[in-house]
Scaffold this motif. Sequence first.
Motif, mmCIF file in Angstrom:
data_model
loop_
_atom_site.group_PDB
_atom_site.id
_atom_site.type_symbol
_atom_site.label_atom_id
_atom_site.label_comp_id
_atom_site.label_asym_id
_atom_site.label_seq_id
_atom_site.Cartn_x
_atom_site.Cartn_y
_atom_site.Cartn_z
ATOM 1 N N VAL A 12 -7.748 10.796 4.677
ATOM 2 C CA VAL A 12 -7.708 9.448 5.250
ATOM 3 C C VAL A 12 -6.671 9.393 6.372
ATOM 4 C CG1 VAL A 12 -7.141 7.030 4.768
ATOM 5 C CG2 VAL A 12 -8.541 8.334 3.148
ATOM 6 N N ARG A 13 -5.508 9.951 6.132
ATOM 7 C CA ARG A 13 -4.456 9.945 7.163
ATOM 8 C C ARG A 13 -4.890 10.722 8.408
ATOM 9 N NH1 ARG A 13 -1.038 10.621 2.457
ATOM 10 N NH2 ARG A 13 0.172 8.720 2.124
ATOM 11 N N ASP A 14 -5.528 11.867 8.194
ATOM 12 C CA ASP A 14 -5.945 12.703 9.318
ATOM 13 C C ASP A 14 -6.946 11.982 10.225
ATOM 14 O OD1 ASP A 14 -4.319 14.727 8.409
ATOM 15 O OD2 ASP A 14 -5.945 15.893 7.502
ATOM 16 N N ALA A 15 -7.700 11.037 9.642
ATOM 17 C CA ALA A 15 -8.687 10.288 10.428
ATOM 18 C C ALA A 15 -8.123 8.984 10.984
ATOM 19 C CB ALA A 15 -9.923 10.004 9.578
ATOM 20 N N GLY A 16 -6.810 8.763 10.801
ATOM 21 C CA GLY A 16 -6.159 7.639 11.463
ATOM 22 C C GLY A 16 -5.938 6.391 10.648
ATOM 23 N N ALA A 17 -6.174 6.455 9.318
ATOM 24 C CA ALA A 17 -5.989 5.270 8.478
ATOM 25 C C ALA A 17 -4.934 5.546 7.405
ATOM 26 C CB ALA A 17 -7.307 4.853 7.841
ATOM 27 N N VAL A 18 -4.595 4.507 6.673
ATOM 28 C CA VAL A 18 -3.606 4.604 5.597
ATOM 29 C C VAL A 18 -4.334 4.584 4.253
ATOM 30 C CG1 VAL A 18 -1.672 3.443 4.458
ATOM 31 C CG2 VAL A 18 -1.787 3.530 6.961
ATOM 32 N N PRO A 19 -4.090 5.571 3.382
ATOM 33 C CA PRO A 19 -4.742 5.577 2.073
ATOM 34 C C PRO A 19 -4.065 4.609 1.105
ATOM 35 C CG PRO A 19 -3.317 7.482 2.266
ATOM 36 C CD PRO A 19 -3.251 6.772 3.594
ATOM 37 N N ALA A 20 -4.882 3.929 0.321
ATOM 38 C CA ALA A 20 -4.359 3.007 -0.698
ATOM 39 C C ALA A 20 -5.049 3.323 -2.012
ATOM 40 C CB ALA A 20 -4.609 1.558 -0.300
ATOM 41 N N THR A 21 -4.519 4.328 -2.729
ATOM 42 C CA THR A 21 -5.063 4.647 -4.043
ATOM 43 C C THR A 21 -4.622 3.561 -5.018
ATOM 44 O OG1 THR A 21 -4.930 7.006 -3.536
ATOM 45 C CG2 THR A 21 -5.241 6.384 -5.844
ATOM 46 N N ILE A 22 -5.580 3.043 -5.780
ATOM 47 C CA ILE A 22 -5.340 1.890 -6.644
ATOM 48 C C ILE A 22 -5.353 2.320 -8.112
ATOM 49 C CG2 ILE A 22 -6.303 -0.332 -7.403
ATOM 50 C CD1 ILE A 22 -7.329 -0.698 -4.531
ATOM 51 N N GLY A 23 -4.412 1.816 -8.880
ATOM 52 C CA GLY A 23 -4.356 2.114 -10.306
ATOM 53 C C GLY A 23 -3.417 1.164 -11.004
ATOM 54 N N MET A 24 -3.258 1.346 -12.314
ATOM 55 C CA MET A 24 -2.362 0.498 -13.104
ATOM 56 C C MET A 24 -1.296 1.368 -13.757
ATOM 57 S SD MET A 24 -3.250 -2.264 -16.107
ATOM 58 C CE MET A 24 -3.909 -3.468 -14.947
ATOM 59 N N ILE A 25 -0.053 0.978 -13.550
ATOM 60 C CA ILE A 25 1.091 1.689 -14.114
ATOM 61 C C ILE A 25 1.854 0.736 -15.031
ATOM 62 C CG2 ILE A 25 3.237 2.922 -13.633
ATOM 63 C CD1 ILE A 25 0.813 4.424 -12.630
ATOM 64 N N GLY A 26 1.825 1.012 -16.312
ATOM 65 C CA GLY A 26 2.545 0.163 -17.264
ATOM 66 C C GLY A 26 2.142 -1.298 -17.196
ATOM 67 N N GLY A 27 0.860 -1.548 -16.982
ATOM 68 C CA GLY A 27 0.359 -2.923 -16.931
ATOM 69 C C GLY A 27 0.433 -3.570 -15.565
ATOM 70 N N GLU A 28 0.923 -2.857 -14.570
ATOM 71 C CA GLU A 28 1.064 -3.418 -13.228
ATOM 72 C C GLU A 28 0.041 -2.796 -12.279
ATOM 73 O OE1 GLU A 28 4.832 -4.627 -10.580
ATOM 74 O OE2 GLU A 28 4.715 -2.488 -10.983
ATOM 75 N N LEU A 29 -0.776 -3.639 -11.653
ATOM 76 C CA LEU A 29 -1.721 -3.161 -10.667
ATOM 77 C C LEU A 29 -0.966 -2.741 -9.412
ATOM 78 C CD1 LEU A 29 -4.708 -5.680 -10.801
ATOM 79 C CD2 LEU A 29 -4.840 -3.207 -11.124
#
Length: 311
Positions: free
Chosen positions: A50-67
Amino acid sequence: MTDFRISYGTEVAVALRDGRPVVALESTIVSHGLPRPQNLRVAREIEQAVRDAGAVPATIGMIGGELVVGLDDAQLTRLATVDGVTKLSVRDLAVAAATGADGATTVAATSAVAAAAGIGVFATGGLGGVHREAAHTFDESADLVTLAQTPITVVCAGVKSILDVGATLERLETLGVAVIGYRTRRFPGFYLTDAGFDLDWSVDSPEQVAAVLAARDEHAVHTGGLLVANPLPVDEQLDPELHDRTLAEGLARLERDGVTGKAVTPYLLAYFHAATEGASLAVNVRIILRNADLAARIAVAAVARTSAVPA
């Protein structure tokens, strides 16, 4: 979804504030879709694509109940390496948050959270859909209904070939989800370049996809998702004969072992990996890296188009 508290990684927060292109990425592929230890390496490669193509990656997940929208490397490592990470669809988010769970978001959950965060483009491997024998089991992925209700553009290699592809396309049509092929008029089948079904629409560039998104916003007649089907080149697909044989064997084992519901897809993907001696895993990785690249280029084109419009 807007009632959920969302935390943002620093890079993503700055990009959204500045109006830079951002691409959402799911975490289920990291926790449940790829085997350890390759999963963490591939997760980092996806973000880099994603970075190489000019955008910012936003991997989404939940850590300890927090999105979290934009997991940092430590959080990504946690979801890739610890046991007990829950597979989270939209329906699971509130319960997981309340119980402080670690969770990996599916296509449905990632789409919903990304849209709530103001991210309009999402890259995944293959979409969920209608399962085989769904006429008796009513087993259908929440991905489909969520896309009908969520303004998100999903770049994928069609739906997973372990599903009922034809029935999935019928459901997408009924739900009003537009499907366009990227440089193709044939719907891809994840591991396979061609799943055997025609498409009504095709585009040839990220700029054309951005034009579709602009027209959708301008006309304001549809608030659902857009599916961009990005097939593998023929010489990069899984050998069709190997695919068909492995699928038949996997479905037989599935019935024998009584696997149902959301356990079906991870079970079959794991069987494919073992039975093809890693060939399906290599194809899977090629799929998501190509989709991450295309999604980033679409996000870049969409931002460029918006920036070029006079205020």
